[in-house]
Design an enzyme around this catalytic site. Structure first.
Site, PDB file in Angstrom:
ATOM      1  N   SER A 138      10.305  25.560  53.474  1.00 24.82           N
ATOM      2  CA  SER A 138       9.403  25.995  54.357  1.00 24.82           C
ATOM      3  C   SER A 138       7.769  25.785  54.299  1.00 24.82           C
ATOM      4  CB  SER A 138       9.435  27.632  54.352  1.00 24.82           C
ATOM      5  OG  SER A 138       9.017  28.014  53.064  1.00 24.82           O
ATOM      6  N   ASP A 150       2.629  19.279  45.374  1.00 25.51           N
ATOM      7  CA  ASP A 150       2.471  20.910  45.199  1.00 25.51           C
ATOM      8  C   ASP A 150       2.499  21.122  44.025  1.00 25.51           C
ATOM      9  OD1 ASP A 150       5.068  20.221  44.967  1.00 25.51           O
ATOM     10  OD2 ASP A 150       5.952  21.574  46.668  1.00 25.51           O
ATOM     11  N   GLY A 169       6.652  30.871  43.989  1.00 23.49           N
ATOM     12  CA  GLY A 169       7.716  31.979  44.787  1.00 23.49           C
ATOM     13  C   GLY A 169       8.609  32.381  43.842  1.00 23.49           C
TER      14      GLY A 169
END
Length: 491
Positions: A15, A242, A411
């Site tokens: 996502s 990331d 996450g």
């Protein structure tokens, strides 16, 4: 210093989000403005990213971020997963949808490369962990297939570089994302051109590499008009990988710590000033990737929450839908150590039928097969925690020193069961948070580029003062020690 607002686009394999970060009074606050599934599709049996779909989501994120915003955006930063790329022709046109790193065309490519250039020489030139989907192997697959795209390509842009190009028209390869490719020499600090050329990959596609924190240029006028942006905003390349942004935001102090950036992948390692390329790092298959301030992220890529995500997707197809919180609860209530899996087992890397693949692995290794969904999830989590233990031991062996604290960010650090498992399996203190480390690292590196954050140490101080963390201490280490011996035998 007054309030400053930055916009981070953070895209993972599953996502993406648009997040506004407001820096005021030495603290950072976040506001999510847009969230979307990362669109992909299979075409003629091959997996591709839907570039047009991704681009529309980024523009939607910019529009939503401008709605009701107090003040102006001081800069825009984009980060994504590593290794994947787009190719451009001589006119700057994108040559098709980028391939997904999990496409089956990559299978067998490392071995094909090693038939031409020995494994040791590839590692000596790049210092990068061998994964079948590294950019080098993806490009070699295109060479072997006589790809028309690579024959006419003039530029290679990794995914965040490609999005930056769509926003600005500027073609640059940012340092941190470039180092994931297995085409960069971290000692020479340049492309490993001889290696690339020896494999028949055209070196003309290798562009200018710029440091993390480089201001690329303003949003193009046509994009600004389409999105309702009425003032000039610079697009800044943070650590566009990331994990590079996430590691920048690890709220650590001192030197006796390591990190786990936990998500679809778990990336576990330490931050160094220079690469470590020797027999031990090759033996452990560790990697030297770039970070903010020219640092080296010495780490190992571990299949993180991917197996759990794939189990969830498969059960949804079969009509049983669970949240990740529900799955963690199911795992907590399941029998411990029913079975253990090797996260690097080849079939686990590709999408689809994950529970069936776990069953097959258990039968192959003469272990009991999980009998409930909770046992499947627990098997994945326990095996992941044990892989942390093995990776930690390898890092300590290479560095010759003990790591005392493990920082888990991203996450995946919301999974409290896995956090405690990591502390138990490794026998170390685990500190978790922030969840949004990647976005924070992105935003604050952009603030470094504009002079609003002084240094990487200052960046981490802001993180510590802005967000709470949670601490886990080792508990049932004896049972985990026994499980680790089993795990090593299975490997």
């Amino acid at each position: 210093m007054g309030e400053k607002r930055f916009l981070a686009f953070d895209l993972g394999a599953e996502s993406g989000r648009a997040i506004i970060g407001t820096l005021a009074g030495g603290k950072l606050t976040l506001e999510e403005k847009h969230r979307f599934a990362n669109p992909n599709s299979r075409i003629h049996g091959q997996w591709h990213w839907n570039l047009l779909g991704q681009w529309e989501e980024l523009k939607a994120g910019l529009r939503k971020s401008l709605t009701g915003l107090k003040g102006e955006i001081a800069g825009i930063g984009i980060d994504t997963w590593g290794v994947d790329f787009g190719l451009l022709d001589r006119n700057g046109e994108v040559l098709g949808n980028p391939f997904m790193y999990r496409d089956p065309r990559n299978e067998g490519m490392p071995e094909a490369v090693f038939a031409t250039i020995p494994r040791e020489k590839v590692f000596e030139a790049t210092g990068i962990q061998f994964l079948q989907f590294n950019s080098l192997f993806q490009l070699y697959a295109m060479v072997k297939a006589n790809s028309g795209a690579i024959e006419v390509a003039e530029s290679l842009l990794f995914m965040p570089d490609l999005f930056n190009y769509l926003f600005t028209g500027v073609k640059r390869n940012e340092f941190s994302i470039t180092t994931t490719s297995q085409m960069y020499d971290p000692r020479r600090k340049d492309w490993a051109r001889d290696l690339v050329s020896a494999l028949g990959i055209p070196t003309r596609i290798l562009g200018q590499i710029v440091p993390s924190g480089t201001v690329l240029g303003p949003v193009k006028q046509d994009v600004a008009e389409e999105c309702g942006l009425k003032y000039s905003v610079p697009v800044i390349a943070p650590a566009t990988h990331d994990t590079g942004s996430a590691v920048a935001a690890v709220p650590a102090e001192g030197e006796d710590w390591c990190y786990v950036s936990s998500g679809t992948w778990s990336l576990m390692g330490v931050e160094l000033s220079e690469p470590v390329i020797n027999e031990k790092s090759l033996k452990y298959n560790y990697t030297n990737e770039g970070g903010v301030g020219g640092t080296i992220r010495f780490l190992k890529n571990i299949m993180g929450m991917w197996a759990v995500q794939e189990c969830r997707r498969q059960w949804m197809k079969e009509g049983a839908e669970f949240s990740y919180a529900q799955m963690a609860q199911m795992a907590a209530e399941a029998r411990p150590f029913t079975a253990l899996i090797n996260p690097e087992y080849g079939p686990f890397m590709t999408p689809g039928q994950m529970p069936q693949k776990i069953e097959e692995f258990c039968r192959k290794t003469k272990q009991p097969v999980p009998s409930t969904k909770g046992e499947f999830v627990r098997t994945c989590l326990e095996s992941l925690a044990l892989s942390y233990r093995g990776t930690l031991e390898g890092i300590e062996d290479v560095l010759g020193r003990r790591i005392r604290v493990i920082h888990i960010v991203g996450g995946g650090c919301q999974n409290e069961l896995l956090n405690q498992m990591a502390a138990d399996a490794c026998g170390r203190t685990v500190i978790t948070g922030p969840v949004e480390a990647t976005a924070m690292g992105n935003l604050l590196t952009c603030a470094m580029a504009t002079g609003d954050v002084r240094s990487l140490a200052d960046l981490r101080r802001i993180v510590r003062e802005s967000f709470d963390v949670k601490r886990y201490e080792p508990r049932d280490t004896a049972a985990w020690e026994k499980a680790y011996q089993r795990y090593q035998e299975i490997l």
